[in-house]
Design an enzyme around this catalytic site. Sequence first.
Site, PDB file in Angstrom:
ATOM      1  N   TYR A 157      -1.863  -1.024  10.535  1.00  0.00           N
ATOM      2  CA  TYR A 157      -1.961  -1.283   9.088  1.00  0.00           C
ATOM      3  C   TYR A 157      -0.716  -0.761   8.361  1.00  0.00           C
ATOM      4  CZ  TYR A 157      -3.747  -1.141   4.310  1.00  0.00           C
ATOM      5  OH  TYR A 157      -3.900  -1.308   2.959  1.00  0.00           O
ATOM      6  N   SER A 165       0.857  -1.188   0.000  1.00  0.00           N
ATOM      7  CA  SER A 165       0.000   0.000   0.000  1.00  0.00           C
ATOM      8  C   SER A 165       0.893   1.238   0.000  1.00  0.00           C
ATOM      9  CB  SER A 165      -0.878   0.012   1.256  1.00  0.00           C
ATOM     10  OG  SER A 165      -1.675   1.189   1.292  1.00  0.00           O
TER      11      SER A 165
HETATM   12  P1  NAP Z   1     -11.339  -6.373   0.618  1.00  0.00           P
HETATM   13  O1  NAP Z   1     -12.193  -5.934  -0.502  1.00  0.00           O
HETATM   14  O2  NAP Z   1     -11.821  -6.255   2.015  1.00  0.00           O
HETATM   15  O3  NAP Z   1     -10.903  -7.891   0.359  1.00  0.00           O
HETATM   16  C1  NAP Z   1     -10.039  -8.539   1.249  1.00  0.00           C
HETATM   17  C2  NAP Z   1      -9.851  -9.965   0.801  1.00  0.00           C
HETATM   18  O4  NAP Z   1      -8.928 -10.607   1.707  1.00  0.00           O
HETATM   19  C3  NAP Z   1     -11.136 -10.773   0.838  1.00  0.00           C
HETATM   20  O5  NAP Z   1     -11.126 -11.702  -0.207  1.00  0.00           O
HETATM   21  C4  NAP Z   1     -11.058 -11.468   2.189  1.00  0.00           C
HETATM   22  O6  NAP Z   1     -11.857 -12.640   2.201  1.00  0.00           O
HETATM   23  C5  NAP Z   1      -9.555 -11.776   2.244  1.00  0.00           C
HETATM   24  N1  NAP Z   1      -9.053 -12.046   3.582  1.00  0.00           N
HETATM   25  C6  NAP Z   1      -9.077 -11.227   4.677  1.00  0.00           C
HETATM   26  N2  NAP Z   1      -8.546 -11.857   5.734  1.00  0.00           N
HETATM   27  C7  NAP Z   1      -8.179 -13.097   5.307  1.00  0.00           C
HETATM   28  C8  NAP Z   1      -7.604 -14.230   5.940  1.00  0.00           C
HETATM   29  N3  NAP Z   1      -7.254 -14.236   7.245  1.00  0.00           N
HETATM   30  N4  NAP Z   1      -7.387 -15.342   5.194  1.00  0.00           N
HETATM   31  C9  NAP Z   1      -7.720 -15.361   3.883  1.00  0.00           C
HETATM   32  N5  NAP Z   1      -8.254 -14.339   3.237  1.00  0.00           N
HETATM   33  C10 NAP Z   1      -8.497 -13.212   3.947  1.00  0.00           C
HETATM   34  O7  NAP Z   1      -9.932  -5.602   0.597  1.00  0.00           O
HETATM   35  P2  NAP Z   1      -9.187  -4.804  -0.588  1.00  0.00           P
HETATM   36  O8  NAP Z   1      -9.495  -3.381  -0.430  1.00  0.00           O
HETATM   37  O9  NAP Z   1      -9.398  -5.473  -1.871  1.00  0.00           O
HETATM   38  O10 NAP Z   1      -7.663  -5.016  -0.126  1.00  0.00           O
HETATM   39  C11 NAP Z   1      -6.875  -6.073  -0.667  1.00  0.00           C
HETATM   40  C12 NAP Z   1      -5.402  -5.769  -0.419  1.00  0.00           C
HETATM   41  O11 NAP Z   1      -5.097  -4.502  -0.999  1.00  0.00           O
HETATM   42  C13 NAP Z   1      -5.056  -5.642   1.061  1.00  0.00           C
HETATM   43  O12 NAP Z   1      -3.779  -6.213   1.280  1.00  0.00           O
HETATM   44  C14 NAP Z   1      -5.019  -4.142   1.298  1.00  0.00           C
HETATM   45  O13 NAP Z   1      -4.153  -3.797   2.332  1.00  0.00           O
HETATM   46  C15 NAP Z   1      -4.492  -3.676  -0.043  1.00  0.00           C
HETATM   47  N6  NAP Z   1      -4.821  -2.274  -0.349  1.00  0.00           N
HETATM   48  C16 NAP Z   1      -6.114  -1.870  -0.597  1.00  0.00           C
HETATM   49  C17 NAP Z   1      -6.370  -0.552  -0.936  1.00  0.00           C
HETATM   50  C18 NAP Z   1      -7.754  -0.067  -1.301  1.00  0.00           C
HETATM   51  O14 NAP Z   1      -7.911   1.127  -1.589  1.00  0.00           O
HETATM   52  N7  NAP Z   1      -8.753  -0.921  -1.334  1.00  0.00           N
HETATM   53  C19 NAP Z   1      -5.323   0.382  -0.988  1.00  0.00           C
HETATM   54  C20 NAP Z   1      -4.022  -0.054  -0.708  1.00  0.00           C
HETATM   55  C21 NAP Z   1      -3.785  -1.385  -0.408  1.00  0.00           C
HETATM   56  P3  NAP Z   1     -12.437 -13.276   3.581  1.00  0.00           P
HETATM   57  O15 NAP Z   1     -12.722 -12.136   4.508  1.00  0.00           O
HETATM   58  O16 NAP Z   1     -13.637 -14.053   3.157  1.00  0.00           O
HETATM   59  O17 NAP Z   1     -11.345 -14.165   4.091  1.00  0.00           O
END
Ligand code: NAP
Length: 262
Positions: free
Chosen positions: A157, A143
């Site tokens: 985080y 991130s």
């Molecule tokens: P999201 O929509 O909440 O999706 C998170 C995913 O991770 C889901 O598939 C969830 O499925 C899975 N997950 C969470 N805990 C888990 C566990 N213990 N074991 C297996 N799977 C798990 O999140 P997102 O926004 O797409 O973020 C994805 C990645 O991008 C993260 O690493 C986040 O830090 C990074 N990121 C996101 C943003 C943004 O703007 N969205 C920006 C920078 C970085 P389950 O809960 O069903 O397990």
Amino acid sequence: MLTSIKDRSVIVTGGSKGIGKGIARVFARQGAKVMIAARGEEAAKAAAEELKTEGWTVDYRLTDVTDLAAVEALVADTEAAFGGLDILCSNAGIFPQAKILEMTPEDWDRVLDTNLKSSFLAVKAALPAMAKKGGGRIVLTSSITGPITGFPGWTHYGASKAGQLGFLKTAAIELAKYNITINAVMPGNIKTEGLDGLGEDYLATMAASIPLKRLGDVEDIGNAALYFASDEAGYVTGQTIVVDGGQILPESLEALEEARSP
Ligand code: NAP
């Protein structure tokens, strides 16, 4: 045009929602065989079905990325289903908010385990499978928050996301002898289902702080991951790419105003 990754075997952790679902979509539409890993069955099954309906080879395994035995089983299942493992996208992550005074040690551990320890466990589990195939590609989702920027409520985080980059540097050296590269994508603010409830006004405010004047799409991250996974990126390891529409660039409000002006 990158060399095709058709038929390569890919694991995407957190591939059931958000950015991971976008990564899974980008790779599947290139003809790769994609294994989605997440804990919740409904979303994982739906994400896999959506892509299968388009004719792609996609499956899912319920996996908790904080559990080494579960991640090892995921790798073994993927090898059995797709004939090996070529690419790992370690993307699963959580981002609950708590300021330092309210944050409990358990809050801290849960975020660090899910976001940082999970990358170590996934790489550890994937390494023997990739070595067997003579090489591989690993892409972490980090991130901008942590390595570059900060946001109140996200000390744990930010530490986890910066920690992934510390892990990356030494992992790249250790993995090189196996012909495995490891790199990280650093997303800015990306539009995911998780933001749907925030309302148009809130999203517009977020977009206003970005020189390219929009939030990122999940495919923007998928495309960057695809580059790192490509044959053409074979000489790139231990590196990062920021995908944020220029969000981190303005050094003052004045610079941001200039970027925002028509
Ligand atoms: P999201 O929509 O909440 O999706 C998170 C995913 O991770 C889901 O598939 C969830 O499925 C899975 N997950 C969470 N805990 C888990 C566990 N213990 N074991 C297996 N799977 C798990 O999140 P997102 O926004 O797409 O973020 C994805 C990645 O991008 C993260 O690493 C986040 O830090 C990074 N990121 C996101 C943003 C943004 O703007 N969205 C920006 C920078 C970085 P389950 O809960 O069903 O397990």
